[in-house]
Scaffold this motif. Structure first.
Motif, PDB file in Angstrom:
ATOM      1  N   ARG A   3      47.148  -2.309 -48.390  1.00 14.19           N
ATOM      2  CA  ARG A   3      46.428  -3.511 -48.804  1.00 14.19           C
ATOM      3  C   ARG A   3      46.952  -4.029 -50.134  1.00 14.19           C
ATOM      4  O   ARG A   3      47.183  -5.219 -50.298  1.00 14.19           O
ATOM      5  CB  ARG A   3      44.940  -3.194 -48.917  1.00 14.19           C
ATOM      6  CG  ARG A   3      44.068  -4.257 -48.304  1.00 14.19           C
ATOM      7  CD  ARG A   3      42.611  -3.919 -48.492  1.00 14.19           C
ATOM      8  NE  ARG A   3      42.158  -4.281 -49.838  1.00 14.19           N
ATOM      9  CZ  ARG A   3      42.047  -5.529 -50.260  1.00 14.19           C
ATOM     10  NH1 ARG A   3      42.378  -6.519 -49.489  1.00 14.19           N
ATOM     11  NH2 ARG A   3      41.610  -5.789 -51.473  1.00 14.19           N
ATOM     12  N   SER A   6      50.301  -5.715 -49.621  1.00 15.92           N
ATOM     13  CA  SER A   6      50.263  -7.033 -48.986  1.00 15.92           C
ATOM     14  C   SER A   6      49.740  -8.089 -49.954  1.00 15.92           C
ATOM     15  O   SER A   6      50.220  -9.221 -49.971  1.00 15.92           O
ATOM     16  CB  SER A   6      49.418  -6.999 -47.716  1.00 15.92           C
ATOM     17  OG  SER A   6      48.053  -6.898 -48.047  1.00 15.92           O
ATOM     18  N   SER A   7      48.772  -7.711 -50.801  1.00 12.02           N
ATOM     19  CA  SER A   7      48.276  -8.737 -51.716  1.00 12.02           C
ATOM     20  C   SER A   7      49.310  -9.050 -52.788  1.00 12.02           C
ATOM     21  O   SER A   7      49.396 -10.189 -53.249  1.00 12.02           O
ATOM     22  CB  SER A   7      46.949  -8.323 -52.338  1.00 12.02           C
ATOM     23  OG  SER A   7      47.100  -7.150 -53.074  1.00 12.02           O
ATOM     24  N   ALA A   8      50.127  -8.055 -53.161  1.00 14.74           N
ATOM     25  CA  ALA A   8      51.192  -8.343 -54.120  1.00 14.74           C
ATOM     26  C   ALA A   8      52.177  -9.335 -53.520  1.00 14.74           C
ATOM     27  O   ALA A   8      52.651 -10.255 -54.210  1.00 14.74           O
ATOM     28  CB  ALA A   8      51.910  -7.054 -54.521  1.00 14.74           C
ATOM     29  N   VAL A  10      51.517 -11.630 -51.226  1.00 17.65           N
ATOM     30  CA  VAL A  10      50.871 -12.946 -51.210  1.00 17.65           C
ATOM     31  C   VAL A  10      50.958 -13.596 -52.581  1.00 17.65           C
ATOM     32  O   VAL A  10      51.361 -14.760 -52.719  1.00 17.65           O
ATOM     33  CB  VAL A  10      49.389 -12.816 -50.785  1.00 17.65           C
ATOM     34  CG1 VAL A  10      48.660 -14.137 -51.009  1.00 17.65           C
ATOM     35  CG2 VAL A  10      49.295 -12.413 -49.342  1.00 17.65           C
ATOM     36  N   MET A  11      50.612 -12.822 -53.623  1.00 16.64           N
ATOM     37  CA  MET A  11      50.614 -13.396 -54.970  1.00 16.64           C
ATOM     38  C   MET A  11      52.018 -13.808 -55.385  1.00 16.64           C
ATOM     39  O   MET A  11      52.220 -14.848 -55.996  1.00 16.64           O
ATOM     40  CB  MET A  11      50.052 -12.395 -55.991  1.00 16.64           C
ATOM     41  CG  MET A  11      48.555 -12.267 -55.974  1.00 16.64           C
ATOM     42  SD  MET A  11      47.690 -13.832 -55.801  1.00 16.64           S
ATOM     43  CE  MET A  11      47.994 -14.569 -57.397  1.00 16.64           C
ATOM     44  N   TYR A  14      52.919 -17.025 -53.702  1.00 17.48           N
ATOM     45  CA  TYR A  14      52.177 -18.162 -54.251  1.00 17.48           C
ATOM     46  C   TYR A  14      52.720 -18.552 -55.625  1.00 17.48           C
ATOM     47  O   TYR A  14      52.928 -19.723 -55.909  1.00 17.48           O
ATOM     48  CB  TYR A  14      50.685 -17.811 -54.329  1.00 17.48           C
ATOM     49  CG  TYR A  14      49.839 -18.947 -54.850  1.00 17.48           C
ATOM     50  CD1 TYR A  14      49.739 -20.138 -54.147  1.00 17.48           C
ATOM     51  CD2 TYR A  14      49.150 -18.831 -56.045  1.00 17.48           C
ATOM     52  CE1 TYR A  14      48.971 -21.187 -54.614  1.00 17.48           C
ATOM     53  CE2 TYR A  14      48.383 -19.875 -56.526  1.00 17.48           C
ATOM     54  CZ  TYR A  14      48.302 -21.054 -55.806  1.00 17.48           C
ATOM     55  OH  TYR A  14      47.549 -22.080 -56.286  1.00 17.48           O
ATOM     56  N   LEU A  15      52.955 -17.537 -56.472  1.00 20.37           N
ATOM     57  CA  LEU A  15      53.458 -17.850 -57.810  1.00 20.37           C
ATOM     58  C   LEU A  15      54.851 -18.473 -57.737  1.00 20.37           C
ATOM     59  O   LEU A  15      55.170 -19.381 -58.503  1.00 20.37           O
ATOM     60  CB  LEU A  15      53.470 -16.592 -58.687  1.00 20.37           C
ATOM     61  CG  LEU A  15      52.082 -16.069 -59.072  1.00 20.37           C
ATOM     62  CD1 LEU A  15      52.196 -14.826 -59.916  1.00 20.37           C
ATOM     63  CD2 LEU A  15      51.280 -17.130 -59.810  1.00 20.37           C
TER      64      LEU A  15
ATOM     65  N   ILE B  87      43.866 -16.803 -51.808  1.00 14.46           N
ATOM     66  CA  ILE B  87      44.594 -16.408 -53.018  1.00 14.46           C
ATOM     67  C   ILE B  87      43.673 -15.597 -53.940  1.00 14.46           C
ATOM     68  O   ILE B  87      44.056 -14.549 -54.465  1.00 14.46           O
ATOM     69  CB  ILE B  87      45.110 -17.649 -53.773  1.00 14.46           C
ATOM     70  CG1 ILE B  87      46.091 -18.446 -52.921  1.00 14.46           C
ATOM     71  CG2 ILE B  87      45.761 -17.253 -55.098  1.00 14.46           C
ATOM     72  CD1 ILE B  87      47.385 -17.771 -52.647  1.00 14.46           C
ATOM     73  N   LEU B  89      41.180 -13.745 -53.220  1.00 17.81           N
ATOM     74  CA  LEU B  89      40.946 -12.394 -52.699  1.00 17.81           C
ATOM     75  C   LEU B  89      42.128 -11.480 -52.991  1.00 17.81           C
ATOM     76  O   LEU B  89      41.971 -10.263 -53.100  1.00 17.81           O
ATOM     77  CB  LEU B  89      40.702 -12.440 -51.190  1.00 17.81           C
ATOM     78  CG  LEU B  89      39.367 -13.028 -50.759  1.00 17.81           C
ATOM     79  CD1 LEU B  89      39.322 -13.175 -49.253  1.00 17.81           C
ATOM     80  CD2 LEU B  89      38.224 -12.165 -51.245  1.00 17.81           C
ATOM     81  N   ASN B  90      43.314 -12.078 -53.099  1.00 18.07           N
ATOM     82  CA  ASN B  90      44.506 -11.260 -53.300  1.00 18.07           C
ATOM     83  C   ASN B  90      44.891 -11.085 -54.766  1.00 18.07           C
ATOM     84  O   ASN B  90      45.864 -10.409 -55.067  1.00 18.07           O
ATOM     85  CB  ASN B  90      45.688 -11.872 -52.548  1.00 18.07           C
ATOM     86  CG  ASN B  90      45.616 -11.548 -51.083  1.00 18.07           C
ATOM     87  OD1 ASN B  90      45.580 -10.388 -50.691  1.00 18.07           O
ATOM     88  ND2 ASN B  90      45.542 -12.579 -50.265  1.00 18.07           N
ATOM     89  N   MET B  91      44.136 -11.728 -55.672  1.00 14.82           N
ATOM     90  CA  MET B  91      44.508 -11.609 -57.079  1.00 14.82           C
ATOM     91  C   MET B  91      44.187 -10.219 -57.610  1.00 14.82           C
ATOM     92  O   MET B  91      43.190  -9.629 -57.226  1.00 14.82           O
ATOM     93  CB  MET B  91      43.764 -12.647 -57.911  1.00 14.82           C
ATOM     94  CG  MET B  91      44.493 -13.954 -58.006  1.00 14.82           C
ATOM     95  SD  MET B  91      43.542 -15.138 -58.932  1.00 14.82           S
ATOM     96  CE  MET B  91      43.815 -14.583 -60.606  1.00 14.82           C
ATOM     97  N   PRO B  92      45.036  -9.719 -58.515  1.00 15.84           N
ATOM     98  CA  PRO B  92      44.729  -8.430 -59.139  1.00 15.84           C
ATOM     99  C   PRO B  92      43.429  -8.546 -59.930  1.00 15.84           C
ATOM    100  O   PRO B  92      43.151  -9.591 -60.504  1.00 15.84           O
ATOM    101  CB  PRO B  92      45.904  -8.182 -60.088  1.00 15.84           C
ATOM    102  CG  PRO B  92      46.867  -9.260 -59.868  1.00 15.84           C
ATOM    103  CD  PRO B  92      46.267 -10.304 -59.019  1.00 15.84           C
ATOM    104  N   CYS B 101      48.707 -13.482 -63.855  1.00 16.27           N
ATOM    105  CA  CYS B 101      48.467 -14.438 -62.767  1.00 16.27           C
ATOM    106  C   CYS B 101      47.613 -15.602 -63.235  1.00 16.27           C
ATOM    107  O   CYS B 101      47.887 -16.757 -62.902  1.00 16.27           O
ATOM    108  CB  CYS B 101      47.769 -13.752 -61.597  1.00 16.27           C
ATOM    109  SG  CYS B 101      48.835 -12.625 -60.701  1.00 16.27           S
ATOM    110  N   TYR B 172      37.810 -16.795 -57.884  1.00 18.81           N
ATOM    111  CA  TYR B 172      38.102 -15.538 -58.570  1.00 18.81           C
ATOM    112  C   TYR B 172      36.970 -15.195 -59.533  1.00 18.81           C
ATOM    113  O   TYR B 172      36.488 -14.062 -59.570  1.00 18.81           O
ATOM    114  CB  TYR B 172      39.424 -15.680 -59.320  1.00 18.81           C
ATOM    115  CG  TYR B 172      39.813 -14.506 -60.173  1.00 18.81           C
ATOM    116  CD1 TYR B 172      40.237 -13.326 -59.579  1.00 18.81           C
ATOM    117  CD2 TYR B 172      39.774 -14.583 -61.555  1.00 18.81           C
ATOM    118  CE1 TYR B 172      40.603 -12.245 -60.356  1.00 18.81           C
ATOM    119  CE2 TYR B 172      40.139 -13.520 -62.342  1.00 18.81           C
ATOM    120  CZ  TYR B 172      40.551 -12.343 -61.740  1.00 18.81           C
ATOM    121  OH  TYR B 172      40.905 -11.290 -62.518  1.00 18.81           O
TER     122      TYR B 172
END
Lengths: 268, 290
Positions: A3, A6-8, A10-11, A14-15, B87, B89-92, B101, B172
């Motif tokens: 998990r 996968s979120s890394a 996505v980020m 996006y960035l 986005i 939900l996926n942020m650190p 970020c 967020y």
């Protein structure tokens, strides 16, 4: 573990999406105009700072930044000064018509600047304020004052009323209590409100362009007139763009810890 | 909080009232005045009643601009809101990467609107832009200055680029305010990822989400600068949204009467939608605090 990975991804995607157009602007600003129009390169082949030199040495360019900063600061100061007592009134007292007044203020944040462009032009011309910094600052109050009241009210609601009452019993007058005790308590709220006032005044183009011509011309409207006889001056345009991003980036860096807090109140 | 009944609070509100009255009420009165008068120049006005309003309501120009505007706002909301939630939900959650970020995501929000336009103009052009050039190299026929469809795509992608971060940052902040205990309870119940989202995160975000939708609706409904810089409302009239059309009418052609009537109806639409949102918001607010 999957998990997090996968979120890394996505980020990162996006960035990248956010940064690539900005990179392209920076890239353009470091090229000569011949390189821009004749060849296609991902990094500048002959690195040049000539575009920046043009802007920083030509008064018709750099005065744009100075003018913009002057009216943005003026607007922020005016907005916060008038919004503080009003927000206090809304957070502490109920009075005749308070809810209607609050909604009416908010509608000004929602109203399209395009509606106001022409009447503003005529109003400020008739009172002799056309092409002054204060005209733009006052015009931007249209959306910044309601916003500041809204944000500050949210922060003030979090301060218990007992503090007010204790201070009055201790013999503080309203003015002394407000400046000595209350304002330090909501300092972060004032910071967030000032940040948003700065931001919305800085990014606005339509009103500032309509209300200024020479003496108070903003950088935004200076940039819309870069078409010269020899065609578009892309390099200088890009350099001017990069320079407008810098104040914003600096402001974000200083208030980064408050941004989330300001957004958390949901009062943008 | 219990509020004290005190009509003297009006004195505290007075400065705001004066400033906003100067910059909102007086101009609005001017607009109302123009909307019911006609002129042949030289400041000679005569009464025209509701003539301009009838003209505008029945004009094709207004209908098509309104149609484009509604479609545009709908597309923007349909893309930015889900994407923003995703986005967020996926942020650190904490530490260096969280503020890293945050800063990068807030960056597009602080770029002046016309510079956003400039960035995408430079980025999208076929001759000098990375996007335009790249697509052409891949064999895609893309040219936003000639093709209406490409112009729409460019403006929508630009708006997503510009504003999705706002939705994401709001969500967020909403997510951050959920206590850890909720997640622990969900883990004990062996809730799936989807049901954690559906039954914990989404309800807790509903407040900020509503504000995000409101802001995005309002700002996309009065979008002016970015499409003006990128396409100038063209090709043809294909990206002429309400604000662009209005400015064209008022400042370009100096058709004061029709422009003023247009303004008032534009304003009323916005007012109506704001009122609906505001009512929903305050009802939710009250329901939460009780």
């Amino acid at each position: 573990m999957m998990r997090i990975r996968s979120s890394a991804v996505v980020m990162t995607l996006y960035l990248l999406f956010l940064l690539i157009p900005i990179y392209w602007l920076v890239n353009m600003s470091l090229k000569t105009n011949t390189e821009i129009t004749s060849t296609f390169t991902l990094v500048p082949a002959n690195l040049t700072f000539a575009n920046y030199v043009t802007i920083l040495t030509d008064p018709s360019w750099y005065m744009g930044y100075v003018n913009s900063l002057i009216y943005v600061v003026l607007n922020t100061v005016i907005s916060i000064t008038v919004a503080l007592p009003a927000a206090y009134a809304f957070s502490r007292y109920s009075f005749m018509g308070d809810k209607h007044l609050f909604f009416w203020l908010l509608t000004n944040r929602m109203s399209p600047p395009a509606v106001y462009a022409l009447p503003f032009f005529q109003l400020y011309s008739s009172v002799g304020l056309f092409d002054t910094h204060i005209a733009v600052a006052l015009a931007h109050c249209l959306f910044n004052v309601p916003l500041a009241v809204w944000i500050l009210e949210g922060f003030m609601r979090g301060v218990p009323k007992e503090i007010d009452e204790t201070a009055y019993i201790d013999g503080y007058s309203f003015g002394r209590f407000f400046t000595r005790i209350f304002m330090p308590l909501i300092a972060s709220g004032i910071g967030v409100a000032a940040f948003f006032c700065f931001m919305f005044s800085w990014v606005e183009l339509l009103l500032s362009r309509t209300l200024t011509s020479v003496n108070a011309k903003s950088i935004a409207s200076t940039m819309t007139r870069t078409v010269s006889a020899s065609g578009m001056d892309w390099g200088v345009l890009a350099a001017a763009g990069v320079l407008t991003i810098i104040p914003g980036a600096l402001v974000i860096y200083f208030v980064r810890n408050y941004i989330a807090k300001g957004f958390a109140l949901g009062r943008v | 909080m219990e509020k004290t009944q005190n009509n003297k609070a009006w004195f505290l509100v007075l400065p705001v009232l004066v400033i906003v009255a100067f910059s909102a009420v007086i101009p609005l009165m001017t607009v109302v005045n123009y909307s019911v008068n006609d002129t042949f120049g030289e400041n000679a006005f005569f009464w025209n009643g509701l003539g301009w309003f009838e003209d505008i309501i029945t004009s094709d120009r207004m209908h098509s601009a309104l149609g484009r505007q509604v479609v545009f706002s709908a597309i923007i909301l349909a893309i930015e809101v889900p994407l923003g939630i995703f986005i967020a939900l996926n942020m650190p959650k904490t530490g260096f990467w969280a503020s890293f970020c945050l800063i990068l995501m807030a960056l597009p929000l602080l770029i002046p609107f016309n510079v956003v336009g400039t960035i995408w103009q430079i980025f999208g052009r076929v001759d000098i832009g990375l996007l335009g050039h790249g697509l052409a190299a891949l064999g895609v026929d893309y040219n936003y200055t000639n093709d209406a469809f490409d112009a729409w795509i460019t403006i929508i992608v630009m708006d997503v680029w510009h504003w999705t971060s706002l939705v994401a940052l709001l969500c967020y902040a909403g997510l951050q305010s959920i206590p850890q205990a909720y997640y622990q309870a969900a883990r004990i119940d062996q809730a799936s990822r989807w049901s954690v989202f559906r039954f914990i995160e989404l309800p807790k975000m509903s407040g900020v989400l509503l504000i995000a939708v409101l802001l995005r609706f309002m700002d996309s409904f009065m979008i002016y600068t970015e499409p003006f810089v990128v396409t100038g409302g063209g090709p043809g009239n294909s990206t002429t949204f309400l604000s662009i059309d209005l400015v064209k009418m008022a400042v370009g052609q100096f058709d004061l009467g029709p422009a003023a009537a247009f303004s008032i109806m534009y304003f009323l639409v916005i007012l109506l939608v704001s009122w609906v949102f505001y009512t929903v918001m305050t009802t939710l607010d009250n329901a939460e605090t009780k």
